[in-house]
Structures are given as structure tokens and as C-alpha cells.
Design an enzyme around this catalytic site. Structure first.
Site, mmCIF file in Angstrom:
data_model
loop_
_atom_site.group_PDB
_atom_site.id
_atom_site.type_symbol
_atom_site.label_atom_id
_atom_site.label_comp_id
_atom_site.label_asym_id
_atom_site.label_seq_id
_atom_site.Cartn_x
_atom_site.Cartn_y
_atom_site.Cartn_z
ATOM 1 N N ARG A 2 0.873 -1.180 0.000
ATOM 2 C CA ARG A 2 0.000 0.000 0.000
ATOM 3 C C ARG A 2 0.913 1.234 0.000
ATOM 4 O O ARG A 2 2.128 1.119 0.097
ATOM 5 C CB ARG A 2 -1.007 -0.016 1.160
ATOM 6 C CG ARG A 2 -0.629 -0.696 2.418
ATOM 7 C CD ARG A 2 0.510 -0.068 3.149
ATOM 8 N NE ARG A 2 0.305 1.357 3.324
ATOM 9 C CZ ARG A 2 1.245 2.239 3.539
ATOM 10 N NH1 ARG A 2 2.519 1.855 3.619
ATOM 11 N NH2 ARG A 2 0.981 3.521 3.680
ATOM 12 N N GLY A 3 0.266 2.411 -0.106
ATOM 13 C CA GLY A 3 1.042 3.632 -0.290
ATOM 14 C C GLY A 3 1.107 3.916 -1.783
ATOM 15 O O GLY A 3 1.461 3.033 -2.575
ATOM 16 N N ALA A 4 0.757 5.162 -2.156
ATOM 17 C CA ALA A 4 0.548 5.469 -3.574
ATOM 18 C C ALA A 4 1.732 5.085 -4.479
ATOM 19 O O ALA A 4 1.548 4.364 -5.467
ATOM 20 C CB ALA A 4 0.188 6.951 -3.721
ATOM 21 N N ARG A 49 -7.536 -0.565 -6.576
ATOM 22 C CA ARG A 49 -7.831 0.500 -5.601
ATOM 23 C C ARG A 49 -8.079 1.796 -6.377
ATOM 24 O O ARG A 49 -7.380 2.071 -7.350
ATOM 25 C CB ARG A 49 -6.686 0.683 -4.594
ATOM 26 C CG ARG A 49 -6.535 -0.493 -3.630
ATOM 27 C CD ARG A 49 -5.590 -0.158 -2.481
ATOM 28 N NE ARG A 49 -6.214 0.681 -1.477
ATOM 29 C CZ ARG A 49 -5.532 1.245 -0.469
ATOM 30 N NH1 ARG A 49 -4.245 1.075 -0.358
ATOM 31 N NH2 ARG A 49 -6.161 1.998 0.428
ATOM 32 N N GLN A 52 -1.653 2.375 10.030
ATOM 33 C CA GLN A 52 -0.390 2.452 9.275
ATOM 34 C C GLN A 52 0.688 3.184 10.079
ATOM 35 O O GLN A 52 1.876 2.906 9.930
ATOM 36 C CB GLN A 52 -0.602 3.179 7.934
ATOM 37 C CG GLN A 52 -1.363 2.398 6.896
ATOM 38 C CD GLN A 52 -2.845 2.711 6.936
ATOM 39 O OE1 GLN A 52 -3.400 3.066 7.974
ATOM 40 N NE2 GLN A 52 -3.520 2.578 5.800
ATOM 41 N N ASP A 72 -2.126 10.800 -1.980
ATOM 42 C CA ASP A 72 -2.554 9.746 -2.916
ATOM 43 C C ASP A 72 -2.943 10.326 -4.260
ATOM 44 O O ASP A 72 -2.870 9.632 -5.284
ATOM 45 C CB ASP A 72 -3.705 8.948 -2.319
ATOM 46 C CG ASP A 72 -3.187 8.092 -1.181
ATOM 47 O OD1 ASP A 72 -3.111 8.613 -0.047
ATOM 48 O OD2 ASP A 72 -2.799 6.934 -1.432
ATOM 49 N N ASN A 116 -5.472 12.343 0.798
ATOM 50 C CA ASN A 116 -4.515 11.523 1.554
ATOM 51 C C ASN A 116 -5.310 10.766 2.615
ATOM 52 O O ASN A 116 -6.538 10.927 2.725
ATOM 53 C CB ASN A 116 -3.427 12.403 2.178
ATOM 54 C CG ASN A 116 -2.287 11.577 2.761
ATOM 55 O OD1 ASN A 116 -1.737 10.696 2.086
ATOM 56 N ND2 ASN A 116 -1.928 11.811 4.007
HETATM 57 O O1 MRU Z 1 -4.438 3.141 2.394
HETATM 58 P P1 MRU Z 1 -2.964 3.356 2.207
HETATM 59 O O2 MRU Z 1 -2.148 2.789 3.315
HETATM 60 O O3 MRU Z 1 -2.488 2.921 0.848
HETATM 61 O O4 MRU Z 1 -2.811 4.928 2.273
HETATM 62 C C1 MRU Z 1 -1.536 5.499 2.151
HETATM 63 C C2 MRU Z 1 -1.530 6.964 2.302
HETATM 64 O O5 MRU Z 1 -2.547 7.605 2.477
HETATM 65 C C3 MRU Z 1 -0.209 7.638 2.138
HETATM 66 O O6 MRU Z 1 -0.138 8.788 2.924
HETATM 67 C C4 MRU Z 1 -0.015 8.030 0.669
HETATM 68 O O7 MRU Z 1 -0.240 6.940 -0.175
HETATM 69 C C5 MRU Z 1 1.331 8.561 0.410
HETATM 70 S S1 MRU Z 1 2.555 7.283 0.434
HETATM 71 C C6 MRU Z 1 4.052 7.937 0.065
#
Ligand code: MRU
Length: 347
Positions: free
Chosen positions: A47-49, A90, A197, A238, A248
Site C-alpha cells: 500500500r502507499g501510492a 484500488r 499504518q 494519494d 490523503n
Molecule cells: O491506504 P494506504 O495505506 O495505501 O494509504 C496510504 C496513504 O494515504 C499515504 O499517505 C499516501 O499513499 C502517500 S505514500 C508515500
């Protein structure tokens, strides 16, 4: 694959560190089908963009590597189908769509190559996306570090570190840079309900890197700001709309309102692959609705009464007017964002 690398390509397979099990267990899963890669994104093993984008790029490379064909152009329908499958995993992080589009357009441009060369060139393109992301995170670290005030007390939300990217991180980039250059830095880590997270991942990777941190629950943020203990906030993104509105992790908008009320600067750190110039403002960003169970249960144990359902928007949108600067790999973007982002993306 180094221990904390979120995703890697190895011997015709995609390796995914299963972040659902962190910090208790470090398990790496090996996938050879695009269906499994899409599922690893959907189920938040990765996960994470930016990390989602890198994983999707490797998923496209898997199809190019393993699908049967005599000539390169015969792979295009399978690649188009893989793109659709990955894009459905997603909805909010634009890096996913950015990466699959880049891979597909690259495939179209390279379809004249002999099939063996085509397969290798698709692997190389996916690896380029990963390598560029790592380099962008390091540049974000260099550009963002001077924004951290002298006392170095930074609040962050969710996980926008090495685990959420190819490595080093976006929001954590300036923090790692400050720490590496010997500056005093202390991170207040929001636990980030409901998926935790912050508590599970950000606290884990900062601790490993030796960066001093204090874990707080999300509802403590105003208290610490009111006590004068937070010098700035840095979060990831995101998706950033053309006017600078930022999607985000849920809770980011609340932090921005609190920061504004306390006169604390609020920065967003993200590579240009997170900027979506096709979307004029944040209202058009699709917000993922995740399972009610992730709110009513913690660690598999139910905490709300049976029969109660919970809302679970996974992201929120922070209006551009509450953001003091957007740190990207090319520098720090300041308001007014509509013109600044248009200039940046035209270059
Ligand atoms: O649901 P997630 O864990 O994928 O959400 C991640 C976030 O909101 C992060 O802040 C975002 O993706 C930036 S990651 C460098």
C-alpha cells in the site's frame, strides 16, 4: 530484496512484502500472475501510492514476460486486460493509473521489437519506474529538509515512508534527510485509525532507522499542537488535483484544520506521478470506501457491538488553501497552486 523493500522484481516474479503482518512478521510473497498482483494491492499487502504504482508496473511486466505470443503486438490485448485488472484494485491513488498507462503506452511504442527483446524491455521499463521513484523520494528529502524548523518536531500521519514507496519515502524523506545530516528531529506519529499504518508501519521503519519518535493516537494531535510541541506537519498524498487539493489518508484534512488554527505549517510531500492534472479540484477525486470490519474490529477482535456497522472512507481531501507547500522531486511548490502546478507539469 532488502528486508524493508515494499516490492521487487526477481527471476520473472514479483516479490511483495506483506505489510499486513508488520511489525510482528516479515513475510515476502512471490507472485507470477497479474491476478495475484492485483489482489496484493487490493488486500493491502502493498500500500502507499508510489509503492502501488511500482507494483502495478511489475504486474504489467509479468504479463509481458509470461503470456504466450509469437510477435510482440500479439501481447497488447493481454496487456490491456492486465491494465484494466490492476486499475480496478484500488481507486484513489493516481500513481496506480499513471504506472499502468505508462507501461501500456511503452508497450504500444515498442511493439515492433522482436518478442524476446520486447519482454526484456518491459521488465526494464517497470524497473525504471521503481528506480525513478526511489530517486524522486531522495530528491524530496533534499528539498523538504530545510522546511523542518530548527527544533525538528514533526507530526506525520499514515505511512509515507520507505514502505509506501520504492524506498526512503515522501513525507519521511525530509525527516530521514534531517536525521542523516545530524539535525535534531523528533517525529510524532499518528497511529492512523482504523488501519494503523502509523502505529504498525511508520513507527516500525523510523525505529529501525534510529529516528526518535513518539506514537500518539489521532485524537491527541490537537493537544500536542496546543502544547507547542509540533513545529510542522508533513504528510504524503494519494492524488493531488490541478488546483492543489490533496487526497490523503483519512484524518489528514482534520490535521490541516488543526494546523491552521495553531499557525503550524502543513506540508504535503509527493512525486509528480501523484499529481493528476486531469482533475480540476479535489471534489472529483474518487474516495475508496473500505470494509466496515476494519473499523469495528482491531486485529481480528470485535470492539463494537455485534450488528453495528461503521463508515470507512479511507481517504479525505484537504483543500489547497490549508497547505503551505507541496514538496516534490523538483522543489517546493508554493501557492497559488493552480498556476504553480500547471507550470511544473508543463516543464
Ligand atoms: O491506504 P494506504 O495505506 O495505501 O494509504 C496510504 C496513504 O494515504 C499515504 O499517505 C499516501 O499513499 C502517500 S505514500 C508515500
Amino acid at each position: 530484496m532488502t528486508q524493508l523493500q515494499s516490492v521487487a522484481w526477481a527471476d520473472g516474479a514479483v516479490l511483495v512484502l506483506d505489510q499486513r503482518l508488520l511489525p510482528q512478521q516479515e513475510v515476502v510473497n512471490r507472485y507470477t500472475t497479474v491476478a495475484d498482483v492485483a489482489e496484493s494491492i487490493r488486500s493491502m499487502q502493498v500500500r502507499g501510492a508510489p509503492a502501488i504504482g511500482c507494483t502495478a508496473a511489475y504486474g504489467m511486466a509479468l504479463v509481458a514476460t509470461h503470456a504466450s505470443a509469437q510477435q510482440s503486438h500479439e501481447l497488447l490485448p493481454a496487456l490491456a486486460a492486465a491494465r484494466t485488472q490492476l486499475d480496478a484494485s484500488r481507486p484513489t491513488a493516481v500513481n496506480l493509473f499513471w504506472a499502468t498507462r505508462r507501461m501500456y503506452e511503452y508497450a504500444v511504442a515498442q511493439q515492433h521489437l522482436p518478442i524476446a527483446e520486447f519482454r526484456v524491455s518491459m521488465q526494464r521499463e517497470a524497473q525504471a519506474i521503481f528506480d525513478e521513484d526511489l530517486a524522486m523520494c531522495q530528491a524530496i528529502g533534499r528539498h523538504g529538509e530545510p522546511l523542518i524548523p530548527a527544533r525538528g518536531r514533526v507530526l506525520t500521519h499514515c505511512n509515507a515512508g520507505g514502505l509506501a514507496t520504492a524506498g526512503y519515502g515522501t513525507a519521511l524523506g525530509p525527516i530521514y534527510r534531517a536525521h542523516e545530516t545530524g539535525r535534531a528531529v523528533h517525529v510524532y506519529v499518528d497511529e492512523t485509525r482504523p488501519y494503523l499504518q502509523g502505529a504498525r508501519l511508520t513507527a516500525f521503519e523510523l525505529q529501525r532507522a534510529g529516528v526518535p519518535l513518539t506514537l500518539i493516537t489521532d485524537n491527541m494531535a490537537a493537544y500536542f499542537m496546543g502544547q507547542g510541541l509540533i513545529d510542522c506537519i508533513i504528510v504524503g498524498a494519494d492524488r493531488i488535483a490541478a488546483n492543489g487539493d490533496v487526497a490523503n489518508k483519512i484524518g489528514t484534512y482534520g490535521l490541516a484544520v488543526l494546523a491552521h488554527a495553531h499557525g503550524i505549517p502543513m506540508y504535503v510531500a509527493a512525486p509528480t506521478s501523484t499529481i493528476d492534472m486531469r482533475i480540476s479540484d479535489g471534489r472529483m477525486i474518487p474516495i475508496e470506501e473500505r470494509s466496515s470490519d476494519e473499523v469495528t474490529m482491531i486485529g481480528g477482535r470485535r470492539i463494537a457491538p455485534e450488528g453495528v456497522t461503521a463508515a470507512h472512507p479511507a481517504f479525505d481531501v484537504t483543500p489547497a488553501r490549508l497547505i503551505n507547500g507541496i514538496i516534490c522531486e523538483r522543489g517546493v511548490i508554493l501557492p497559488p497552486y493552480t498556476t504553480a502546478l500547471a507550470d511544473l507539469m508543463q516543464k
